[in-house]
Design an enzyme around this catalytic site. Structure first.
Site: not given
Ligand code: GLN
Length: 191
Positions: A78, A168, A170
């Protein structure tokens, strides 16, 4: 086997538990000396703008970039994937920029801000993927391996030593993605 986990902000504790359960040692990365002797690195989810700022303030950006370019296995999820991306759609600069992809932040809009989807991830098979304000990958260089796609959008890639997931792994009880990452570290050692 010693796995560094960037522990500046975001969901690093969850990665730690999985890696420890799989029998590897964890080092939380907060300063330069923490990088000594790690065999792999995890970049967790969170907020990429905050993480990028902290990496710069702590003078960790260039050293981590160098380690990845030298072949250190890295697992990014992410926000971590946003840190790796060479190009962030709509933004002028990247962070680590070691992964030749174009990424779009918060790409699913408000209604789909968070969702779970069973998707086929190339090295592991069907996987319950949890997306939270997730990015997706708009395009990749030819030599980037696409590992997973949801609704025509790329959500998982591998580029040599770099593994990136827009969801994710994790946050599920399914350790197969982390196992795959540890297998990359093992193969790296044999070279
Ligand atoms: N929206 C976050 C970003 O732009 C990422 C979201 C996340 O890691 N769950 O950094």
């Amino acid at each position: 086997m010693r796995v560094g986990i960037l522990a500046l902000q975001g969901a690093f504790i969850e990665h730690e538990k999985i890696i420890q359960n799989l029998g590897a040692e964890v080092v939380e990365i907060r300063q330069l000396k923490d990088l000594d002797g790690i065999d792999g690195l995890i970049l967790p989810g969170g907020e990429s703008t905050v993480q990028g700022k902290l990496l710069r303030q702590l003078n960790l950006l260039k050293p981590i970039q160098q380690l990845i370019n030298e072949g250190l296995p890295v697992l990014a999820t992410c926000a971590g994937l946003i840190l790796l991306a060479k190009t962030i759609d709509g933004e002028e600069s990247a962070h680590l920029g070691t992964l030749p992809i174009v990424i779009k932040r918060n790409a699913y809009g408000r209604q789909l801000a968070s969702f779970t989807s069973d998707i086929d991830i190339k090295p592991v098979g069907s996987y319950p993927a949890v997306f939270i304000r997730a990015p997706y990958i708009e395009s990749v260089n030819d030599d980037v391996d696409i590992l997973g796609v949801v609704n025509d959008h790329i959500v998982a890639v591998q580029y040599h030593n770099q593994l990136g997931f827009s969801f994710h792994p994790e946050l599920t009880n399914d350790p197969r993605i982390h196992e795959y990452f540890l297998s990359l570290i093992k193969n790296n050692h044999h070279n």
